[in-house]
Design an enzyme around this catalytic site. Structure first.
Site, PDB file in Angstrom:
ATOM      1  N   PRO A  87      -3.648  12.334   3.363  1.00 14.27           N
ATOM      2  CA  PRO A  87      -4.312  12.222   4.660  1.00 14.27           C
ATOM      3  C   PRO A  87      -3.665  11.163   5.549  1.00 14.27           C
ATOM      4  O   PRO A  87      -3.102  10.188   5.059  1.00 14.27           O
ATOM      5  CB  PRO A  87      -5.745  11.785   4.305  1.00 14.27           C
ATOM      6  CG  PRO A  87      -5.869  11.869   2.816  1.00 14.27           C
ATOM      7  CD  PRO A  87      -4.484  11.767   2.278  1.00 14.27           C
ATOM      8  N   TYR A 124       0.847  -1.203   0.000  1.00 15.18           N
ATOM      9  CA  TYR A 124       0.000   0.000   0.000  1.00 15.18           C
ATOM     10  C   TYR A 124       0.882   1.253   0.000  1.00 15.18           C
ATOM     11  O   TYR A 124       0.632   2.209  -0.747  1.00 15.18           O
ATOM     12  CB  TYR A 124      -0.937  -0.016   1.217  1.00 15.18           C
ATOM     13  CG  TYR A 124      -1.797   1.216   1.309  1.00 15.18           C
ATOM     14  CD1 TYR A 124      -2.753   1.492   0.334  1.00 15.18           C
ATOM     15  CD2 TYR A 124      -1.640   2.126   2.362  1.00 15.18           C
ATOM     16  CE1 TYR A 124      -3.528   2.643   0.398  1.00 15.18           C
ATOM     17  CE2 TYR A 124      -2.416   3.270   2.442  1.00 15.18           C
ATOM     18  CZ  TYR A 124      -3.362   3.526   1.457  1.00 15.18           C
ATOM     19  OH  TYR A 124      -4.129   4.658   1.522  1.00 15.18           O
TER      20      TYR A 124
HETATM   21  C1  8X3 Z   1      -4.534   5.880   4.943  1.00 16.68           C
HETATM   22  C2  8X3 Z   1      -3.679   6.263   6.071  1.00 16.68           C
HETATM   23  O1  8X3 Z   1      -1.856   5.590   7.680  1.00 16.68           O
HETATM   24  O2  8X3 Z   1      -3.641   3.968   7.320  1.00 16.68           O
HETATM   25  O3  8X3 Z   1      -3.974   6.103   3.720  1.00 16.68           O
HETATM   26  O4  8X3 Z   1      -1.959   4.316   5.657  1.00 16.68           O
HETATM   27  S1  8X3 Z   1      -2.745   4.976   6.692  1.00 16.68           S
END
Ligand code: 8X3
Length: 252
Positions: A181, A151
């Protein structure tokens, strides 16, 4: 004449909240997503305020992106604003255990999808020598954390694309904003944990997380800035968050 915006992932969360704030402020909308019913109900609501079109496609499928966007009337293809919001996380696993399917989904939606939709709209913005592309990245694109490697790689990809777009498109009169964010309570964790509501809820316990509207306000701020102002990058945390993995939770 109203400005026009195309928003991907408009069926929920940040995309939906952005659609609402744009509509309230007189921006016509092309709402894109995979869930037709949700798109239609949002269209019914926001059509009271502005002109709204819907396109049902999966951003990760180029043929479907191409067909849907090229089917728009010419004046709708020339949108003033593109919000590349579709994407998300699937799974939270060490690389050795990660599912290939999850990895593929993350790369398809966050990276390939953003490229596909942008590829279809950039030529129209170049023709008008005007436009604004808002890419919804993440703190995960700036800081890699364990179990989130793929991710984080996908969101780093978003950030790299934002920088590349800025280099190539600023000379064409196009502004690029990268929005990063931190913890926002949406369907994000529910999707990441494949419908495990309890696990998803725990991510947001013990502090006040951001909500989709907080990020939508920031996106609106970016697209509402004067012509000579380009918000290149915006990182938004809840007040209780210090970095991607450090959140100050009060004990219940
Ligand atoms: C979402 C924030 O910190 O869970 O993109 O990756 S986090």
């Amino acid at each position: 004449m109203n400005r026009k915006a195309l928003i991907t992932g408009a069926t929920s969360g940040i995309g939906e909240a952005t659609a609402r704030i744009f509509a309230k402020n007189g921006i016509d909308l092309v709402l894109c997503g995979r869930r037709e019913r949700r798109l239609e109900s949002l269209k019914a609501e926001l059509s009271q305020l502005v002109q709204v079109k819907t396109l049902v496609f999966d951003v990760g499928d180029f043929e479907s992106v191409r067909k849907s966007i090229s089917g728009l009337e010419e004046n709708w293809k020339g949108v003033d604003i593109l919000v590349n919001n579709a994407g998300g996380a699937h799974g939270l696993d060490p690389l050795k255990d990660g599912s290939i399917e999850d990895w593929q989904k993350m790369i398809d939606s966050n990276v390939s999808g953003l490229l596909y939709v942008s590829k279809m709209l950039i030529p129209h913005m170049i023709k008008k020598h005007k436009g604004h592309i808002v890419n919804v990245g993440s703190i995960a694109g700036k800081q890699t954390y364990a179990k989130g490697t793929v991710y984080c790689a996908a969101k780093s990809g978003v950030e790299a694309i934002s920088k590349g777009m800025r280099l190539e498109l600023v000379p064409e009169g196009i502004k690029i904003s990268n929005i990063a964010p931190g913890a926002v309570e949406t369907e994000f964790s529910n999707v990441r944990f494949k419908g495990d509501d309890d696990r998803a809820k725990k991510v947001y316990e013990g502090y006040q997380p951001l909500v989709a509207e907080d990020i939508a306000e920031c996106i609106f701020f970016c697209v509402n800035a004067p012509d000579h102002v380009q918000i290149a990058d915006m990182t938004i945390f809840p007040s209780a968050q210090s970095d991607a993995t450090t959140i100050h939770r009060s004990l219940a």
